[in-house]
Design a protein around this motif. Structure first.
Motif, mmCIF file in Angstrom:
data_model
loop_
_atom_site.group_PDB
_atom_site.id
_atom_site.type_symbol
_atom_site.label_atom_id
_atom_site.label_comp_id
_atom_site.label_asym_id
_atom_site.label_seq_id
_atom_site.Cartn_x
_atom_site.Cartn_y
_atom_site.Cartn_z
ATOM 1 N N ILE A 1 -3.915 8.279 -7.452
ATOM 2 C CA ILE A 1 -3.096 8.772 -8.472
ATOM 3 C C ILE A 1 -2.365 8.350 -9.568
ATOM 4 C CG2 ILE A 1 -0.340 10.078 -7.960
ATOM 5 C CD1 ILE A 1 -1.551 10.297 -5.162
ATOM 6 N N GLU A 2 -1.993 6.583 -9.634
ATOM 7 C CA GLU A 2 -1.719 6.254 -11.013
ATOM 8 C C GLU A 2 -2.085 6.953 -11.882
ATOM 9 O OE1 GLU A 2 0.945 5.457 -13.699
ATOM 10 O OE2 GLU A 2 1.061 6.194 -11.733
ATOM 11 N N ALA A 3 -3.959 6.702 -11.143
ATOM 12 C CA ALA A 3 -4.723 6.457 -12.815
ATOM 13 C C ALA A 3 -4.912 8.187 -13.448
ATOM 14 C CB ALA A 3 -6.400 6.126 -12.321
ATOM 15 N N MET A 4 -4.541 8.569 -12.635
ATOM 16 C CA MET A 4 -4.719 10.216 -12.725
ATOM 17 C C MET A 4 -3.068 10.848 -13.965
ATOM 18 S SD MET A 4 -5.964 12.892 -9.881
ATOM 19 C CE MET A 4 -5.164 11.887 -8.433
ATOM 20 N N ARG B 1 2.215 15.218 -11.398
ATOM 21 C CA ARG B 1 2.583 15.054 -11.007
ATOM 22 C C ARG B 1 2.473 14.922 -9.561
ATOM 23 N NH1 ARG B 1 8.382 18.841 -12.509
ATOM 24 N NH2 ARG B 1 8.272 17.890 -10.525
ATOM 25 N N ARG B 2 1.349 16.465 -10.332
ATOM 26 C CA ARG B 2 0.403 16.358 -8.223
ATOM 27 C C ARG B 2 -1.126 16.045 -8.128
ATOM 28 N NH1 ARG B 2 5.094 19.453 -7.072
ATOM 29 N NH2 ARG B 2 5.189 20.522 -8.832
ATOM 30 N N GLY B 3 -0.911 14.523 -8.178
ATOM 31 C CA GLY B 3 -1.703 13.864 -8.150
ATOM 32 C C GLY B 3 -2.503 14.180 -6.482
ATOM 33 N N ALA B 4 -1.079 14.134 -5.436
ATOM 34 C CA ALA B 4 -1.378 14.136 -3.996
ATOM 35 C C ALA B 4 -2.509 14.965 -3.805
ATOM 36 C CB ALA B 4 -0.430 13.856 -3.419
ATOM 37 N N ARG B 5 -2.895 16.408 -4.850
ATOM 38 C CA ARG B 5 -3.681 17.281 -4.263
ATOM 39 C C ARG B 5 -5.420 16.584 -4.415
ATOM 40 N NH1 ARG B 5 -1.742 22.307 -8.094
ATOM 41 N NH2 ARG B 5 0.235 22.303 -7.170
ATOM 42 N N TRP B 6 -5.376 15.908 -5.188
ATOM 43 C CA TRP B 6 -6.939 15.201 -4.782
ATOM 44 C C TRP B 6 -7.042 14.306 -4.447
ATOM 45 C CZ3 TRP B 6 -3.908 17.206 -9.474
ATOM 46 C CH2 TRP B 6 -4.868 18.721 -9.723
ATOM 47 N N ALA B 7 -6.617 13.160 -4.373
ATOM 48 C CA ALA B 7 -6.673 12.246 -4.094
ATOM 49 C C ALA B 7 -5.174 11.178 -2.526
ATOM 50 C CB ALA B 7 -6.357 10.778 -5.201
ATOM 51 N N ASP B 8 -5.442 10.547 -2.149
ATOM 52 C CA ASP B 8 -4.074 9.609 -1.357
ATOM 53 C C ASP B 8 -4.034 8.229 -1.786
ATOM 54 O OD1 ASP B 8 -3.768 12.087 0.670
ATOM 55 O OD2 ASP B 8 -6.441 11.447 1.748
#
Length: 207
Positions: free
Chosen positions: A126-129, A114-121
């Motif tokens: 983000i979907e891959a994470m 749910r927090r992929g935006a911490r590591w990528a834009d």
């Protein structure tokens, strides 16, 4: 000792500190933040914890953040509760090793859902994470399952590490982990969940 204050939010890792406070018999107030309205980013809370995350514990000595630090502090402030090894530096370090793994590896793997935006834009990144979370959390569960050779994380004695593992283990199904593969983790979760302090913390936390 003045009355402490724990800042928490339902469904977060702050439950581990909440459990530890009740296990210790501590006198504290609970402040629940609404993440849905971004209350953790309010000016009032950022004055408490500029990281904008929970838990945060206000004590007579100052404010503490980060779950492993809070758990060790609570255990050491209430030695009569026997929530951490006393007079055994190696055993204490092993507890901290386990808690550090939960914080730095397992919780981070969970956060990719749910927090992929911490590591990528990038939306695809983000979907891959997010898509990889079941695999990474299952890998973490494999390591923990192998580590749980006693009824508790440290063997025959309950510690703050058990409440922390219980908190994290409650996320497994939601992260796509087949918990039937991990009977030791499930049995541990049931044992910890039956403790009165844990049931009280869950009821108060509301999630």
């Amino acid at each position: 000792m003045t009355r402490w204050k724990l800042y928490t939010s339902p469904g977060t890792c702050s439950l581990a500190s909440h459990i530890a406070l009740h296990e210790a018999g501590a006198d504290f107030d609970l402040v629940k933040l609404d993440f849905g309205t971004m209350q953790q980013q309010s000016a009032d809370f950022l004055a408490i914890n500029p990281k904008g995350r929970v838990p945060a514990l206000v004590t007579d000595g100052g404010i503490l953040t980060e779950t492993p630090a809070l758990l060790a502090f609570i255990a050491q402030c209430f030695p009569q509760a026997r929530l951490a090894p006393e007079n055994d530096a190696f055993a204490f370090a092993r507890m901290q090793e386990f808690n550090g793994y939960l914080a730095s590896t397992v919780h981070v793997a969970h956060a990719h859902k749910r927090r992929g935006a911490r590591w990528a834009d990038d939306a695809a990144a983000i979907e891959a994470m997010r898509a990889k979370v079941p695999r990474t959390m299952t890998a973490c569960a494999n390591l923990i399952e192998a580590r749980l050779i006693g009824p508790w994380v440290l063997g025959e004695r309950y510690s703050v590490a058990d409440g922390y593992l219980f908190t994290i283990a409650r996320w497994l199904e939601g992260d796509g982990v087949d918990v039937e593969r991990f009977p030791r983790i499930v049995a541990h979760r049931e044992r910890v969940g039956a403790r009165p302090a844990v049931q009280r913390a869950i009821a108060e936390a509301g999630g």
